[in-house]
Motif scaffolding. Structure first.
Motif, short mmCIF file in Angstrom:
data_model
loop_
_atom_site.label_atom_id
_atom_site.label_comp_id
_atom_site.label_asym_id
_atom_site.label_seq_id
_atom_site.Cartn_x
_atom_site.Cartn_y
_atom_site.Cartn_z
N LEU A 181 -6.04 -36.37 40.78
CA LEU A 181 -5.26 -37.41 40.28
C LEU A 181 -5.16 -37.45 38.54
O LEU A 181 -4.42 -38.43 38.14
CB LEU A 181 -5.35 -38.82 40.62
N LYS A 182 -5.51 -36.54 38.09
CA LYS A 182 -5.78 -36.63 36.65
C LYS A 182 -4.25 -36.66 36.09
O LYS A 182 -3.20 -36.17 36.25
CB LYS A 182 -6.37 -35.13 36.12
N ASP A 183 -4.23 -37.53 34.93
CA ASP A 183 -3.22 -37.88 34.33
C ASP A 183 -2.24 -38.75 34.84
O ASP A 183 -0.76 -38.86 34.61
CB ASP A 183 -2.71 -36.47 33.40
N LYS A 184 -2.38 -39.19 36.14
CA LYS A 184 -1.47 -39.87 36.94
C LYS A 184 -1.56 -41.42 36.52
O LYS A 184 -2.70 -41.84 36.37
CB LYS A 184 -1.60 -39.54 38.51
N ILE A 185 -0.54 -42.12 36.77
CA ILE A 185 -0.51 -43.72 36.46
C ILE A 185 -0.43 -44.39 37.92
O ILE A 185 0.64 -43.99 38.65
CB ILE A 185 0.32 -44.03 35.48
N TYR B 71 11.61 -45.93 37.89
CA TYR B 71 10.47 -45.23 37.13
C TYR B 71 10.05 -43.81 37.80
O TYR B 71 9.99 -42.98 37.03
CB TYR B 71 9.25 -46.06 37.08
N LEU B 72 9.96 -44.01 39.12
CA LEU B 72 9.73 -42.65 39.71
C LEU B 72 10.58 -41.58 39.71
O LEU B 72 10.34 -40.39 39.47
CB LEU B 72 9.28 -42.84 41.11
N GLN B 73 11.81 -42.04 39.47
CA GLN B 73 13.18 -41.04 39.49
C GLN B 73 12.93 -40.27 38.22
O GLN B 73 13.65 -39.28 37.92
CB GLN B 73 14.33 -41.78 39.48
N LYS B 74 12.52 -41.02 37.14
CA LYS B 74 12.60 -40.36 35.77
C LYS B 74 11.43 -39.25 35.72
O LYS B 74 11.72 -38.44 34.68
CB LYS B 74 12.05 -41.51 34.76
N ASN B 75 10.53 -39.06 36.67
CA ASN B 75 9.65 -38.31 36.60
C ASN B 75 10.12 -36.82 37.06
O ASN B 75 10.57 -36.83 38.26
CB ASN B 75 8.25 -38.51 37.41
N GLU B 76 9.50 -35.96 36.41
CA GLU B 76 9.92 -34.58 36.98
C GLU B 76 9.62 -34.07 38.41
O GLU B 76 10.31 -33.65 39.04
CB GLU B 76 9.49 -33.43 35.86
N ASN B 77 8.51 -34.73 38.65
CA ASN B 77 7.82 -34.26 39.92
C ASN B 77 7.70 -35.76 40.78
O ASN B 77 7.14 -35.67 41.64
CB ASN B 77 6.25 -34.15 39.55
N GLY B 78 8.70 -36.52 40.40
CA GLY B 78 8.73 -37.84 41.32
C GLY B 78 7.45 -38.62 41.38
O GLY B 78 6.96 -39.11 40.31
N GLY B 79 7.23 -38.70 42.69
CA GLY B 79 6.00 -39.81 42.70
C GLY B 79 5.75 -39.95 44.19
O GLY B 79 6.36 -39.38 45.05
N SER B 80 4.80 -40.82 44.20
CA SER B 80 4.20 -41.30 45.56
C SER B 80 4.09 -42.64 45.80
O SER B 80 3.41 -43.38 45.15
CB SER B 80 2.79 -40.48 45.78
N ILE B 81 4.75 -43.13 47.08
CA ILE B 81 4.54 -44.72 47.45
C ILE B 81 3.92 -44.62 48.58
O ILE B 81 4.01 -43.98 49.47
CB ILE B 81 5.69 -45.34 47.53
N ILE B 82 2.67 -45.60 48.59
CA ILE B 82 1.70 -45.57 49.78
C ILE B 82 1.76 -46.96 50.28
O ILE B 82 1.48 -47.81 49.36
CB ILE B 82 0.37 -45.09 49.71
N ALA C 142 -1.68 -39.42 47.47
CA ALA C 142 -1.07 -39.79 46.18
C ALA C 142 -1.30 -38.45 45.40
O ALA C 142 -0.55 -38.13 44.21
CB ALA C 142 -2.03 -40.78 45.39
N SER C 143 -1.90 -37.37 45.75
CA SER C 143 -2.29 -36.12 45.14
C SER C 143 -1.12 -35.15 45.36
O SER C 143 -0.31 -35.21 46.36
CB SER C 143 -3.44 -35.61 45.65
N ASP C 144 -1.08 -34.10 44.40
CA ASP C 144 0.05 -32.82 44.61
C ASP C 144 -0.39 -32.11 45.96
O ASP C 144 0.50 -31.67 46.56
CB ASP C 144 -0.18 -31.89 43.77
#
Length: 269
Positions: free
Chosen positions: A6-10, A132-143, A233-235
């Motif tokens: 999860l490096k560099d993820k917030i 905020y997740l929509q602004k990310n190039e790679n989206g994001g994860s909701i758990i 949460a990871s790729d």
């Protein structure tokens, strides 16, 4: 053991001043995420931050009340402002009212209070984080953290189980509506999880009931839920969304009479 998955993820983990939330937050930090610890108890929250920092991770505390929409908005907005983005939201905060009663015992106020924290809070935190997740190039994860209570009817916990069932369906709606934005949403349903906070309140008779029905030889700990949440949460899980995952030692994967037949050393009647 840890690989900076999860490096560099917030990451925001709500309700992370105790129990399962602490387990998730610590593993996230160990895997390289910057983790926002949030809850109503500042002293306990800061203790979690201090522990993570001591172990070499990066974390901060933010006050958070799942029943207050202004508090939810402030958590999301302040996190994005502080770190520049948000990648992960874990909706863990909830009112664990396992003994809320049968239908005839519940009042409207009891019902509403549980739905306010366990379903409305999850909805609103998700609503606030999506832009905020929509602004990310790679989206994001909701758990979303659900519950085994939503797996079937029981003798109590009516409002809690119904609220958590709503979390299950909300998970799938979120995944469907925002998947094309590279936003994934999954739900983890814990089984019996014994934490430092609840261990003294889990009687031996209850532990034995669960152990007799669990497929493995132990009940769960916060780290069991944490490991699944790290994966989601990871790729590594970028092709996994809309899923409701039981992390319960197999409790809900067999017919309800298995434990009794096991005691009789019999396979069938």
């Amino acid at each position: 053991m840890f690989m900076d998955r999860l490096k560099d993820k917030i990451a925001i983990v709500t309700g992370s001043t105790s129990g399962i939330g602490i387990g998730i937050a610590k593993l996230y930090a160990a895997e390289g995420a910057k983790v926002v610890i949030c809850g109503r108890r500042e002293e306990k929250g800061q203790a979690v931050v201090d522990n993570i920092t001591k172990e070499g991770g990066e974390s901060s505390y933010h006050f958070f009340d799942i029943t207050n929409t202004n508090s939810i908005e402030k958590l999301i907005d302040d996190t994005a402002e502080k770190y520049g983005k948000i990648d992960i939201l874990v909706n863990n905060a909830a009112n664990v009212a396992l003994k809320d009663g049968n239908i005839d015992e519940l009042t409207i106020d009891m019902w509403d209070a549980i739905f306010e924290s366990d379903l409305r809070g999850t909805f609103y935190a998700t609503k606030c984080v999506i832009p905020y997740l929509q602004k990310n190039e790679n989206g994001g994860s909701i758990i979303n953290i659900g519950s085994m209570a939503s797996c079937g009817g029981d003798l109590g916990s009516t409002a809690y189980a119904c609220a958590k069932s709503g979390v299950d369906m909300f998970t799938q709606y979120t995944a469907l509506q925002y998947g094309k934005d590279n936003i994934r949403c999954n739900c983890v349903r814990p089984g019996l999880i014994v934490t430092p906070e609840n261990e003294a309140n889990v009687p031996e008779v209850l532990r034995n009931i669960f152990l007799n029905n669990i497929m493995v030889n132990r009940y769960g700990g916060p780290e069991d839920i944490g490991h699944m949440c790290v994966y989601l949460a990871s790729d590594e899980s970028e092709y996994v969304t809309g899923q409701i995952v039981n992390v319960d030692g197999g409790l809900n994967s067999h017919v309800s009479t298995s434990a009794q037949f096991r005691e009789l050393n019999s396979r069938t009647w």
